[in-house]
Design an enzyme around this catalytic site. Structure first.
Site, PDB file in Angstrom:
ATOM      1  CB  SER A 104       1.269   0.662  -8.227  1.00 45.88           C
ATOM      2  OG  SER A 104       2.506   0.016  -8.039  1.00 45.88           O
TER       3      SER A 104
ATOM      4  CE  LYS B 126      -1.148   4.619  -3.930  1.00 40.65           C
ATOM      5  NZ  LYS B 126      -0.435   3.381  -3.698  1.00 40.65           N
TER       6      LYS B 126
ATOM      7  CG  HIS C 252      -2.813   1.841  -7.431  1.00 34.66           C
ATOM      8  ND1 HIS C 252      -2.852   3.178  -7.769  1.00 34.66           N
ATOM      9  CD2 HIS C 252      -1.574   1.607  -6.944  1.00 34.66           C
ATOM     10  CE1 HIS C 252      -1.674   3.723  -7.511  1.00 34.66           C
ATOM     11  NE2 HIS C 252      -0.879   2.797  -7.002  1.00 34.66           N
TER      12      HIS C 252
HETATM   13  C1  LIG Z   1       0.747   3.141  -2.790  1.00 33.19           C
HETATM   14  C2  LIG Z   1       0.835   1.710  -2.491  1.00 33.19           C
HETATM   15  C3  LIG Z   1       1.091   1.262  -1.196  1.00 33.19           C
HETATM   16  C4  LIG Z   1       1.461   2.208  -0.097  1.00 33.19           C
HETATM   17  O1  LIG Z   1       0.357   2.877   0.410  1.00 33.19           O
HETATM   18  P1  LIG Z   1       0.606   4.135   1.374  1.00 33.19           P
HETATM   19  O2  LIG Z   1      -0.665   4.268   2.096  1.00 33.19           O
HETATM   20  O3  LIG Z   1       0.924   5.294   0.495  1.00 33.19           O
HETATM   21  O4  LIG Z   1       1.734   3.778   2.267  1.00 33.19           O
HETATM   22  C5  LIG Z   1       1.073  -0.093  -0.955  1.00 33.19           C
HETATM   23  N1  LIG Z   1       0.810  -0.978  -1.936  1.00 33.19           N
HETATM   24  C6  LIG Z   1       0.576  -0.574  -3.205  1.00 33.19           C
HETATM   25  C7  LIG Z   1       0.282  -1.598  -4.249  1.00 33.19           C
HETATM   26  C8  LIG Z   1       0.594   0.778  -3.515  1.00 33.19           C
HETATM   27  O5  LIG Z   1       0.369   1.165  -4.760  1.00 33.19           O
END
Ligand SMILES: *Cc1c(COP(=O)(O)O)cnc(C)c1O
Length: 399
Positions: free
Chosen positions: A188, A247, A216
């Site tokens: 990320s 996302k 991502h």
């Molecule tokens: C953003 C993210 C999460 C968390 O996801 P949410 O739905 O916002 O809790 C978990 N793992 C990775 C790699 C992320 O980038």
């Protein structure tokens, strides 16, 4: 305003002061419009290069319509956890369609990507005889999941297969009851992709199973945005695919796509599933609408990648260090938090929002601005952003 103070909470002011001194105090900017390619933030219209709204579907009319219709039909919330009476038919529909999207037998929904990681790590690594093996740059929610697990954990150097192999060959791993190797699909902060083919090969060689966190990657890489497994043609070879619906899917929620047996097991023991209420039906409906768009309207994904390639090229040409990214996440490496903040502030004044990131989100010395382009940015938006980056970068002596 109430002005109650508590002597017993005096430490909070001291902690805040300490954070400020370390440049770690966070005061988020406030979004006053939809999460859009050009957004209103803190009263100013800016090109938004900071959201994870990869496909620009957060305010898509079809997706909004699906959510509104679900509110009309099911109301606003389930008012229960999944295992009480919070399982709605729309959750089942989303789980089935998501499993198909991921080419897996079954899937299970959670409230977020964060809770999905916690749920799986805690549920599967449930004994001191197990071993959790994790890439050093994995997301904080995997780290917290590992902390809640009963198993010991081993961390391998980022994408270092030799190090992973050494761990898998260690006596501790050889005698483990279960071994789980965990990696982000797309990392990320750096935007690089895990060498999942190699991770899977070596893990299986030593009898470990693999969990990939595609937060991502889902809706971003692979055929029709199916994620890292699809990107590497590894269908049917990765035991657990985790991800978020916050996302590219632009809503909120998380999932684990896996076998029917493992899904059934998690549905009876995973603590976030048992003890925290289910996704609102409108949210599930918007995720279904996004799935439909991914499968039937390839132009969103195409635009995301066209924009990504354009922006990355232009930033490199301008002389910025964009690190090891091969995805729409383009870090602009600065190496100093004060400078990163100054660059972000200058850009904001000029109409571009790119967030500065420092410790503990990224290691000390690796401070950066992280940018993410979306399918919704126009060429003009991106040209504008690059121009402003160049101007501010020169003024600050970064390029
Ligand atoms: C953003 C993210 C999460 C968390 O996801 P949410 O739905 O916002 O809790 C978990 N793992 C990775 C790699 C992320 O980038």
């Amino acid at each position: 305003m109430t002005t109650t103070t508590f002597d017993t909470l005096k430490f909070a002011a001291e902690e805040v002061a300490a954070l400020k001194k370390e440049n770690r105090f966070i005061k988020p900017r406030v979004l006053e419009s939809a999460q859009a390619p050009v957004s209103v933030i803190d009263g100013k219209k800016v090109v938004n290069l900071t959201s994870n709204n990869y496909l620009a579907l957060a305010d898509n009319p079809k997706v909004k319509k699906a959510a509104i219709e679900a509110i009309e039909k099911y109301g606003i919330g389930s008012a229960a956890v999944r295992t009480i009476i919070g399982t709605m038919s729309i959750h089942k529909e989303l789980e089935e369609k998501f499993a198909a999207f991921k080419h897996s037998e079954a899937s299970i929904l959670f409230q977020s990507g964060f809770t999905s990681n916690v749920a799986v790590c805690q549920s599967l690594m449930s004994s001191e005889a197990d071993l959790l093996i994790s890439d050093e740059l994995n997301h904080a929610s995997i780290i917290d999941g590992a902390r809640l697990a009963k198993s010991p954990r081993k961390i391998y150097r980022h994408k270092d297969i030799k190090h992973l192999t050494e761990i898998l060959e260690s006596p501790e791993a050889r005698k483990a009851r279960r071994k789980m190797v965990v990696t982000d699909g797309v990392f990320s902060m750096d935007g690089d992709i895990a060498n999942l083919d190699e991770v899977v090969a070596v893990s299986h060689k030593y009898g470990a199973f693999v969990m990939v966190d595609d937060a991502h990657a889902s809706g971003v890489i692979g055929k029709e945005g199916r994620g890292t497994v699809s990107h590497f043609n590894l269908d049917g070879q990765v035991e657990i695919q985790i991800g978020t619906l916050s996302k590219a899917f632009a809503a909120v929620g998380g999932y684990a796509a896996t076998t029917q047996d493992l899904r059934d097991y998690l549905g009876s023991v995973a603590r976030p599933f048992l003890f925290s209420s289910s996704q609102p039906p409108s949210v599930a409906a918007s995720c279904l609408a996004v799935l439909d768009i991914l499968l039937t309207e390839p132009e969103y994904l195409k635009r995301l990648w066209d924009n990504t390639n354009f922006f990355k090229e232009e930033m490199k040409k301008a002389g910025f260090d964009t690190g090891s990214s091969v995805t729409p996440i383009t870090p602009v490496m600065i190496g100093d938090m004060d400078k990163a903040r100054a660059l972000s502030a200058k850009l904001f004044d000029e109409g571009v929002f790119a967030l500065p990131l420092g410790f503990p989100t990224v290691p000390k010395g690796r401070e950066r601005l992280r940018t993410i382009v979306t399918a919704g940015h126009t060429l003009k938006d991106l040209e504008f952003a690059v121009e402003k980056f160049k101007k501010a970068g020169k003024e600050l002596g970064i390029i």
